[in-house]
Each structure stands twice: as C-alpha cells, then as structure tokens.
Design a protein around this motif. Structure first.
Motif, PDB file in Angstrom:
ATOM      1  N   SER A   6      -7.316   6.212   1.029  1.00  0.00           N
ATOM      2  CA  SER A   6      -7.921   4.892   0.488  1.00  0.00           C
ATOM      3  C   SER A   6      -9.161   4.812  -0.279  1.00  0.00           C
ATOM      4  CB  SER A   6      -7.982   3.948   1.818  1.00  0.00           C
ATOM      5  OG  SER A   6      -8.851   2.677   1.328  1.00  0.00           O
ATOM      6  N   ASN A 465      -8.511   5.466   6.857  1.00  0.00           N
ATOM      7  CA  ASN A 465      -7.485   6.469   6.320  1.00  0.00           C
ATOM      8  C   ASN A 465      -6.251   5.546   6.435  1.00  0.00           C
ATOM      9  OD1 ASN A 465      -8.866   8.820   5.917  1.00  0.00           O
ATOM     10  ND2 ASN A 465      -8.738   9.502   8.024  1.00  0.00           N
ATOM     11  N   GLY A 466      -5.369   5.869   5.242  1.00  0.00           N
ATOM     12  CA  GLY A 466      -4.075   5.252   5.083  1.00  0.00           C
ATOM     13  C   GLY A 466      -2.799   6.028   5.947  1.00  0.00           C
ATOM     14  N   HIS A 508      -3.837   0.672   5.204  1.00  0.00           N
ATOM     15  CA  HIS A 508      -4.898   1.206   5.988  1.00  0.00           C
ATOM     16  C   HIS A 508      -5.562   0.110   6.375  1.00  0.00           C
ATOM     17  CE1 HIS A 508      -8.880   0.514   3.515  1.00  0.00           C
ATOM     18  NE2 HIS A 508      -7.726   0.309   2.606  1.00  0.00           N
TER      19      HIS A 508
END
Ligand code: WT7
Length: 650
Positions: A6, A465-466, A508
């Motif tokens: 992201s 984080n995605g 995310h």
C-alpha cells in the motif's frame, strides 16, 4: 514482502454531521450497542434484525445451520418477500401507506408514473395470477429481460409472491447471452417488453427474445409489455401482451408461505473468464440482510425519496432499487435512461424535480460528472439531498471530495459501500450516524460481518500491508451456491482458504483499522517484485487537477518484469501534450512513490467499461501490450477500443 503493497496515504477525515446523527434510525448509542452485540454473538444480532425488520408467518427454529460452505439461515421459518415489501404496508398502523408512492418512475423521454403501495399490491397480485395461468409453479424459473420500467419491479415481486425463482437478464445483453442464461436456469416463462428508450431513441428487446428462443426448449410462453409501441412480431400460442393478460386477471392472490431457504433469485455474473455463474440467493436471510442495511445505512424514513441509479439487471438494483427499499415502506425512484440525455444535467434535474433525499450511484458515474464540469449540477437546487452513497468500484479520494463538495454541499454523509453480487447486501460501509469517513475508504464491516485481510498463506495481515479480502463467518445474505454447479461454487470461493469466503479483492487496513479496497487481485501489477494494486495509482492520477478518470494496467517489461501503463481521461476543456504526460508521471512519484510511476501515459476521452460501469482492465492490458483484443461482449461502447488503438499509433 507483503502480498500487495500500500502506497497511498489519505489523511482527511470527516465527522458525522451532528444534526444527522440526532435524527438517525440508529443513533450513536444504539449503533454501539448493536455492534457490541454482533461482535459477541453475530447470530443473536442477526436474529434480532430478522425479528425487527422482517415479518414472518412462522418463526424459525434455528438461526444458522453452517456446514461449510453451505449455510442455512432462519431454519424452519416461513415468510413471503412480496408480503414484506407491500402487504404489510397496507395493514395495521402502516395502513396509511396505501396511497403513498412506492415507485416513482421516470422514462427517458420524460413520461412519468407514480405507483402507490395500494396499486403496487393490485398489480403484483394480477401478474402473479397471470404467471399461474401460464403454468408457472412454485420453484419454476422465470427469466426477465426488460428495460427499467415499473413492470420489471412488479414481475419480480409477483415471482416472490408465488415462489417462482426470477432470473433478471440485463436488457443490454445479446440474444446469445439471454439464451445461455435461460438454458442454464431452465426458465419456463420469459417476461420482456417491445423495447425501451436509451440515448433519445427507442431500442427493441423482443426480437432478441425471438432469436434466443430458437434454442431454449424449456420456455413455453412469453409475456411482452408494450413500452415503445414499435411494430413487434408475436408468435401465436407462445407470445402474449402483458396488458391483455393482466386486464383479465384477478387482483386477489394470497402470498405463498415459503421456507426461509426457498430460492428467491438467480443472478448471473460474468466474472473475468469462463461461462457466467448463476449466483443463487434465498428468501429469509437475504431479505433480513438487505432490509436491515437499507434501514440503517440509508437511514430510510417515511419522508424519504430514495434513488439508486443502478439498473435492476444488476444486484444493486435487486437489493436497493426493489427489495431493501420497499421492505422499509419507503419511496423508490426508478429512471429508465442514460444520465446524459437530453443534457448532461439529467440526474440533477431529476433530483431537483422529485426532491430526492438519498442518492446512491457508482464512482464511474461520479467521475463522468467530474469530467463534464461543475456547471451542470450547479444549475440545480440539490438541497433536498441528505445522504449520498457509492457502490461498484473503489472511489478515488478526489472523486469522493467532489461528490462531498459539489453534490453533498459538505453536509451529506457519504456511505461508500463495498459488496458483491455474491454477498447479496452491503458488507463494508460507514454507518452514517457514527463513523468518521475518509475519502476512498469503505471504513468498517457492518455489524455481524467478519471481514479480514489475509496473506497468501492464510494469516491475518498487519496494517498497513495489503492482502486478500476474506469473510470469515457466514452472513444471512450470502450466496447459497452457483445454480447447478456446486463444484464451481467450492472452487471459486472456498478453495483458497479452508471454510473462509474469498472475495477476489485486494485490500489493506490503516492504523485505525479502516478497510481500503485496492481492486481485484487479478489486476495487481508486479513491478520489480513490488505488488501494487490498480486503485492507488489511479487515485494518484485522479488527484491531479486536470484529470477526471484513469485506468492503469501492467504490460510485460524486460527491465522491471511489468511496467505500468496509464490510460488517462482529462477533464473537459483541458489540453493534453507531452508536457502534461511528464507532469503526471512526476505527480504520481510525488503522491505515492517512484515505484508506481507510469512508464507510459495515454490520453483518451473514454475508457472501455462494462454496462455496469466497471473498467475493463483485461482489455486495456491487451491494448497496452499490443495483443489482439479478446472478448468484448460486455463492452459498453465499442468505438472506445478503436480510439485507444489509434492513440497507439500516434
Ligand atoms: C466487485 C463486485 C456490489 C454491487 C455492484 C457490484 C467492487 C463493489 C465497491 C466499493 C471498492 C467495490 C469489488 C467487488 N466493488 N463495491 N465500495 N469499493 N470496490 O457487484 O458486479 O458483483 O462486483 O465490485 O471489486 O468485488 P459485482
């Protein structure tokens, strides 16, 4: 390395309007109570919603029977959807609604009809009797291939009255697509119209039905609504006019007492590849989900005029033009045509004339309005609006801000609602009375919905984080299967993670746990080992003052593996040249980082979209990498592809 990185940092937040919160169906305190209840015991929460918002002939014995991936909700309960959407508004303390508008309809040429709850009841009963006379029985499938006219809503509700299963096929689909869907469902009856109006002219529908029916052994009769009055061929014995049959039909038809798990409808979604999937929804859970979400998120009141601009051919129209809105006894507005006929201000004109209070539309429409210019909405009095919503795609933060400022006049809450054909109803969304909104974020799951973000291995991913968006627990409106194909149902949704629903979307969460949908995982681009979603790069481009819309895709690159190609639609009146290209590349670098800098930028005055408004990135990938363009059957505007190719040679 996270599964999806992201890059976008959006800092703006907006508090719920105090006035709004004070009068909301769920105020802050109630929302907190329900959320706590749902977190602790989701089944208890949904049972409470089913009791509060839906009328049952027989109560259920068990809230949930979950044998993954097959769920049954409200087991043993009996109800009828048309009773919930209409009859109960004619009884007891609600009886005054008999002469309240249920449907306000506006045709594209400007003709209008207002149908009260009392009239709607008569029309539904009549058409239910017509279907019975045509041999349609409980459990039989009925295909509806119609323009956006009131008879479509009437036919849908008439099906639910007798327990027939409807399959609405969007009127923009071809004869071949219609034939495949009729055959997959084994439909007995087809309901259609001679045609409808679009972009200022009539278009025919019945000829496509005639063509489709050359290869559909299950169909025994066709009922046709006269809408345009254009000459229409009728086949003796098979084809009937709607008005002739309903004229003779009785207006009395008892609603069937149906099992909570009785099939309600099939709706085909194309997905990215392969033959369309017939997504199956059932009665009690679906109605609970859509009625509850409509009441809470749209804050429906008796004084509201609600307008969802989606066609009933898509799930958005099923759930929030028809079922969720009528079940709440509200007034739903239906519009037949395109947003830009006769002028670019048609939507704003409709809002002003009817005094629309709640407006629910797609980001793609909003970006089109941004491109057309602010003068069109500014010509109209939009002060009746009190709440706005979006659905269908991630909304780029700048498009959200435009919606907030120009349409909502900074006072309307915006609900960015994430859901899918498969989920039946809204899943991730702000609650307008109590959640601070952030432009571009669908915020949090609705109470009773357990959404999470997983890594490839199936661990929950730490913010920011995605990863992969999943739903961990069953919910009432969830699809019950793919019609006739349990194997594909398991493979598509339940094979990536054990007993967990895989949405196919990347997302995310930020430091406040807000969800940000990053696009379909199939569209993720791998740039030198960094996996980047499409939404963030597109949003960075749209945040430039000269850009209205953009779509980014990856194409093979010998250096970085994949290179980003950006298709950019400038706002109307902006001149485009190589200087702007460089400016945009620098802009993206500044906004989200050099890794996301497009290698190539192509200007275009339109992007290829499906009729439901989704950008066809697969097709753009073919164009960007010089491959021949594949399947375009769902493409809205064919001339776009030719133009994009021309741009190629320039
Ligand atoms: C896909 C589902 C749900 C009714 C209309 C579309 C995307 C939908 C949002 C949103 C970001 C969204 C997702 C989803 N999507 N709403 N608010 N923010 N993305 O139904 O055709 O089944 O498409 O639309 O990618 O998976 P659908």
């Amino acid at each position: 390395m996270p599964d999806i990185e992201s890059l976008l940092k959006e800092k703006r937040t907006f508090k719920p309007d105090r006035e709004f919160t004070r009068q909301a169906n769920w105020n802050k305190k109630q929302t907190a109570e329900y959320r706590a209840m749902a977190d602790k015991n989701p089944e208890r929460f949904w049972a409470k919603m089913a009791k509060e918002n839906v009328s049952w002939f027989t109560p259920w014995k068990k809230v949930l029977d979950w044998k993954p991936p097959f769920a049954k909700w409200f087991v043993g309960g009996k109800l009828n959807v048309s009773y919930n959407c209409v009859d109960r508004h004619l009884e007891g303390e609600n009886a005054w609604r008999r002469n309240k508008a249920a449907i306000i309809w506006e045709g594209e040429p400007g003709d209008t009809r207002t149908i009260t709850y009392g009239e709607l009841h008569r029309e539904i009963c009549k058409f239910a009797n017509v279907m019975k006379s045509q041999g349609v029985k409980k459990g039989d499938r009925v295909a509806l291939y119609m323009p956006m006219i009131p008879e479509l809503s009437i036919a849908i509700l008439a099906c639910t009255r007798i327990g027939a299963v409807h399959s609405v096929v969007f009127g923009g689909f071809s004869a071949e697509a219609l034939r495949d869907r009729i055959n997959d469902a084994g439909a007995k009856l087809v309901v259609t119209a001679d045609g409808g109006y679009r972009r200022g002219a009539p278009y025919p529908l019945k000829p496509a039905v005639d063509e489709a029916l050359e290869g559909t052994p299950s169909v025994t009769s066709v009922v046709t609504v006269k809408r345009t009055g254009e000459p229409t061929r009728m086949q003796a014995g098979r084809d009937h006019w709607w008005h002739e049959l309903t004229d003779e039909a009785s207006a009395v038809c008892e609603p069937a007492k149906l099992d909570a798990e009785h099939p309600l409808f099939i709706l085909y979604t194309s997905g990215t590849t392969g033959k369309p999937k017939g997504i199956l929804h059932t009665t009690g859970g679906y109605l609970t989900h859509v009625t509850t979400t409509a009441k809470v998120l749209f804050d429906l009141k008796d004084s509201d005029t609600f307008w969802c601009t989606a066609d009933i051919g898509w799930v958005t129209g099923h759930s929030y033009v028809v079922y969720g809105i009528l079940a709440n006894g509200a007034t739903t507005l239906m519009y037949e045509g395109v947003p830009t006929h006769p002028g670019p201000d048609r939507f704003w004109d409709i809002i002003e004339r009817w005094g629309v209070t709640i407006f629910y539309t797609a980001p793609t429409a909003i970006r089109t309005f941004v491109r057309l210019g602010d003068e069109h909405p500014k010509k109209h009095d939009l002060s009746s609006l009190r709440l706005l919503g979006t659905v269908g795609e991630p909304i780029n933060p700048e498009a959200w801000m435009w919606y907030h400022r120009i349409i909502g006049k900074k006072k309307c809450p915006i609900v960015d609602t994430w859901w899918q054909t498969e989920t039946g109803g809204i899943m991730i969304t702000p609650l307008p009375s109590s959640v601070d909104t952030k432009p571009g974020s669908a915020t949090n799951p609705f109470p009773g919905i357990d959404a999470a973000i997983f890594s490839e291995e199936g661990n929950e991913v730490d913010p920011p984080n995605g990863g992969y968006l999943v739903i961990r627990e069953p919910w009432p409106g969830m699809l019950r299967g793919i019609w006739g194909d349990p194997k594909r149902f398991k493979e598509t949704y339940w094979s990536k993670y054990k007993n967990i629903y895989f949405t196919g979307d990347g997302a995310h969460r930020d430091q406040d746990s807000y969800f940000w949908i990053m696009g379909r995982v199939d569209d993720v681009m791998n740039i030198s080992g960094h996996r980047i979603g499409t939404m963030e790069v597109e949003s960075a481009l749209v945040s430039h003052t000269k850009v209205a819309e953009s779509a980014v895709v990856g194409r093979p690159d010998s250096l970085t593996g994949t290179a980003i190609v950006a298709f950019v639609t400038p706002k109307s009146g902006e001149t485009v040249d190589d200087v702007l290209k460089e400016e945009l590349r620098t802009h993206v670098t500044k906004q989200i980082g050099a890794i996301a800098k497009p290698k190539e930028i192509r200007f275009t005055d339109a992007l290829p979209k499906t009729r439901s408004g989704k950008i066809m990135r697969r097709l753009l990938r073919d164009i960007a990498s010089g491959r021949s363009v594949g399947d375009t059957t769902t493409l809205e505007d064919f001339s776009v592809v030719a133009k994009l190719r021309e741009g190629d040679e320039a």
